[in-house]
Design a protein around this motif. Structure first.
Motif, PDB file in Angstrom:
ATOM      1  N   UNK A 221       0.831  -1.209   0.000  1.00  0.00           N
ATOM      2  CA  UNK A 221       0.000   0.000   0.000  1.00  0.00           C
ATOM      3  C   UNK A 221       0.863   1.255   0.000  1.00  0.00           C
ATOM      4  N   UNK A 222       1.942   1.237   0.772  1.00  0.00           N
ATOM      5  CA  UNK A 222       2.825   2.408   0.800  1.00  0.00           C
ATOM      6  C   UNK A 222       3.558   2.590  -0.528  1.00  0.00           C
ATOM      7  N   UNK A 223       3.923   1.487  -1.183  1.00  0.00           N
ATOM      8  CA  UNK A 223       4.586   1.590  -2.483  1.00  0.00           C
ATOM      9  C   UNK A 223       3.634   2.095  -3.558  1.00  0.00           C
ATOM     10  N   UNK A 224       2.360   1.752  -3.442  1.00  0.00           N
ATOM     11  CA  UNK A 224       1.392   2.134  -4.467  1.00  0.00           C
ATOM     12  C   UNK A 224       0.896   3.567  -4.314  1.00  0.00           C
ATOM     13  N   UNK A 225       1.097   4.171  -3.152  1.00  0.00           N
ATOM     14  CA  UNK A 225       0.564   5.510  -2.923  1.00  0.00           C
ATOM     15  C   UNK A 225       1.093   6.528  -3.953  1.00  0.00           C
ATOM     16  N   UNK A 226       2.420   6.588  -4.248  1.00  0.00           N
ATOM     17  CA  UNK A 226       2.885   7.543  -5.270  1.00  0.00           C
ATOM     18  C   UNK A 226       2.269   7.275  -6.645  1.00  0.00           C
ATOM     19  N   UNK A 227       2.160   6.010  -7.023  1.00  0.00           N
ATOM     20  CA  UNK A 227       1.553   5.687  -8.321  1.00  0.00           C
ATOM     21  C   UNK A 227       0.092   6.103  -8.358  1.00  0.00           C
ATOM     22  N   UNK A 228      -0.604   5.912  -7.239  1.00  0.00           N
ATOM     23  CA  UNK A 228      -2.009   6.322  -7.158  1.00  0.00           C
ATOM     24  C   UNK A 228      -2.140   7.828  -7.302  1.00  0.00           C
ATOM     25  N   UNK A 229      -1.302   8.578  -6.599  1.00  0.00           N
ATOM     26  CA  UNK A 229      -1.355  10.042  -6.690  1.00  0.00           C
ATOM     27  C   UNK A 229      -1.015  10.520  -8.099  1.00  0.00           C
ATOM     28  N   UNK A 230      -0.026   9.870  -8.730  1.00  0.00           N
ATOM     29  CA  UNK A 230       0.344  10.235 -10.091  1.00  0.00           C
ATOM     30  C   UNK A 230      -0.811   9.994 -11.061  1.00  0.00           C
ATOM     31  N   UNK A 231      -1.450   8.833 -10.948  1.00  0.00           N
ATOM     32  CA  UNK A 231      -2.585   8.518 -11.827  1.00  0.00           C
ATOM     33  C   UNK A 231      -3.740   9.481 -11.588  1.00  0.00           C
ATOM     34  N   UNK A 232      -3.947   9.839 -10.328  1.00  0.00           N
ATOM     35  CA  UNK A 232      -5.027  10.782 -10.010  1.00  0.00           C
ATOM     36  C   UNK A 232      -4.768  12.137 -10.661  1.00  0.00           C
ATOM     37  N   UNK A 233      -3.520  12.610 -10.567  1.00  0.00           N
ATOM     38  CA  UNK A 233      -3.175  13.894 -11.192  1.00  0.00           C
ATOM     39  C   UNK A 233      -3.297  13.816 -12.714  1.00  0.00           C
ATOM     40  N   UNK A 234      -2.906  12.691 -13.282  1.00  0.00           N
ATOM     41  CA  UNK A 234      -2.999  12.533 -14.737  1.00  0.00           C
ATOM     42  C   UNK A 234      -4.454  12.562 -15.190  1.00  0.00           C
TER      43      UNK A 234
END
Length: 434
Positions: A221-234
């Protein structure tokens, strides 16, 4: 199977399903007892290998090995008792020795197990724990005394604990891994029966295993948080661009399709781990409730400690999982909206193209009608010329005819005949295409 009553034939799985309620029943020989517990993560090949390894231990001590398809096994050897269970992701080994050393954790149950056999166990250790059941006199325990004296058995670490099983025992632990690589549970026997002791040991070991298994999702979950935020911004950038009048819908649709594939890949790759974390956490809560804890003044109960440390991590995992699911739905909605816009644009272009084609067809029809009119005049001219030639020939053979007069009179009749014929041809074509 012979029955006393004339009832229908048994379902093939009836007895297996009926006896499932008795599977994995906790059992120890007698009290006092020391126990060591191992939980090992294994691959499919390692699961097959561990059965052979367990069979080798049974053959070594002359004990009947487990059957081929069973997933749990208990046996008593010369100086120790073993209990093996195979789960979906891991296997557990519990070793019991029925004596009590002077110090609760000075001598573990594993010392009775052959060292060469232990060294060849398959898998990776995810949990290792020692548990000892002692009497209050063995450790000079009194509830009214300072409980800090118990921490000496846990390398002077802070201790959590409570009374359990209706006050028949008290359980203490520090939830830490000690220098030997094992965590520790100290159980003070006030009025435990053997069956209660077996169930208590099993619940404590299961709490430790399920607690750690539930936390396997937390690093993910901690590793996926940056990817989640990036996808959200995209996604925000794409939807913001969709509101601009001069955007390229085709390029935005390609970006959305790529983003949707990435999000679905994150979800499919980690869905099992997050779902397993939720299931393991529910098992931890159930096992803690089964302990029937009663607070000991001055220290946290096991349930309070676990909830305080474990619940935030599980909430984080559930939050990441839900955010990915919601992000997938938002991407899908944006894709559907953009596809609708693209379809509308394509429909307008097609409509314009059809209008242009209709105009061209109309122009071609007008030109065709004009050509038909000219063709009728030309046909009339040639037909009248032909009749004039015939009249000249008749005049030469003696007929009293004026070729010019005959040719002139025939022109209106020829034109009328050609016009009527053309109209009939148009009618035939119209009837054929309907």
């Amino acid at each position: 199977m012979t029955t006393l009553f004339p009832i229908p034939e048994n379902h093939p799985q009836r007895f297996v399903l009926h006896n499932e309620v008795h599977a994995r029943a906790p059992s120890i020989g007698h009290l006092p007892v020391r126990a060591s517990h191992l939980a090992l993560l294994l691959s499919s090949d390692e699961k097959m290998q561990e059965r052979k390894h367990l069979t080798a231990l049974c053959e070594r001590f002359g004990v009947a090995p487990p059957e081929k398809d069973v997933d749990h096994f208990s046996a008593t050897f010369n100086s120790f008792q073993i209990r093996w269970e195979q789960h979906g992701e891991f296997s557990t080994y519990s070793f019991y020795v029925h004596d009590t050393p002077k110090e609760p954790f000075a001598d573990s149950a594993l010392k009775k197990v052959p060292v060469d056999w232990m060294s060849h166990l398959s898998g990776q250790v995810i949990v290792a724990a020692h548990a000892t059941i002692v009497t209050a006199a063995d450790i000079h325990y009194q509830e009214s005394t300072d409980l800090a004296s118990l921490s000496v058995h846990f390398a002077n670490n802070p201790v959590v604990g409570s009374k359990v099983t209706g006050g028949a025992a008290s359980v203490f632990t520090d939830f830490r891994i000690h220098v030997d690589g094992f965590s520790r549970f100290l159980i003070v026997n006030h009025d435990l029966r053997t069956e209660q002791a077996g169930r208590l040991l099993q619940r404590l070991f299961e709490i430790e295993v399920y607690r750690v298994m539930a936390l396997l999702a937390f690093p993910i979950a901690r590793q996926l948080r940056p990817a989640l935020n990036k996808s959200d911004r995209q996604l925000y950038s794409i939807t913001n661009a969709m509101t601009l009048p001069d955007n390229n819908d085709g390029e935005l649709l390609d970006e959305l399709t790529t983003l949707a594939a990435e999000v679905e890949n994150y979800i499919s790759s980690n869905h099992f781990r997050f779902a397993a974390a939720s299931a393991y956490y529910q098992l931890v809560q159930q096992r803690v409730n089964d302990l029937r804890e009663v607070r000991i003044q001055g220290i946290q109960t096991l349930g309070e400690f676990i909830k305080r440390r474990l619940e935030p991590a599980i909430n984080t995992c559930e939050s990441i999982s839900q955010r990915f699911t919601q992000l997938s739905e938002r991407v899908s909605n944006a894709s559907q909206l953009l596809r609708t816009r693209v379809d509308i644009i394509i429909e307008k272009q097609n409509q314009g193209l059809l209008t242009s084609m209709a105009l061209r067809a109309k122009m071609q029809l007008r030109m065709q009608q004009m050509v038909e009119g000219i063709s009728m005049v030309a046909i009339t001219y040639y037909a009248a010329s032909l009749i004039g030639k015939i009249a000249e020939a008749l005049h030469l053979v003696g007929w009293k005819l004026s070729p010019e007069l005959v040719e002139g009179i025939s022109i209106p009749f020829i034109f009328i005949i050609i016009a009527i014929s053309t109209k009939r041809i148009h009618k035939i074509i119209a009837n054929t295409t309907e």
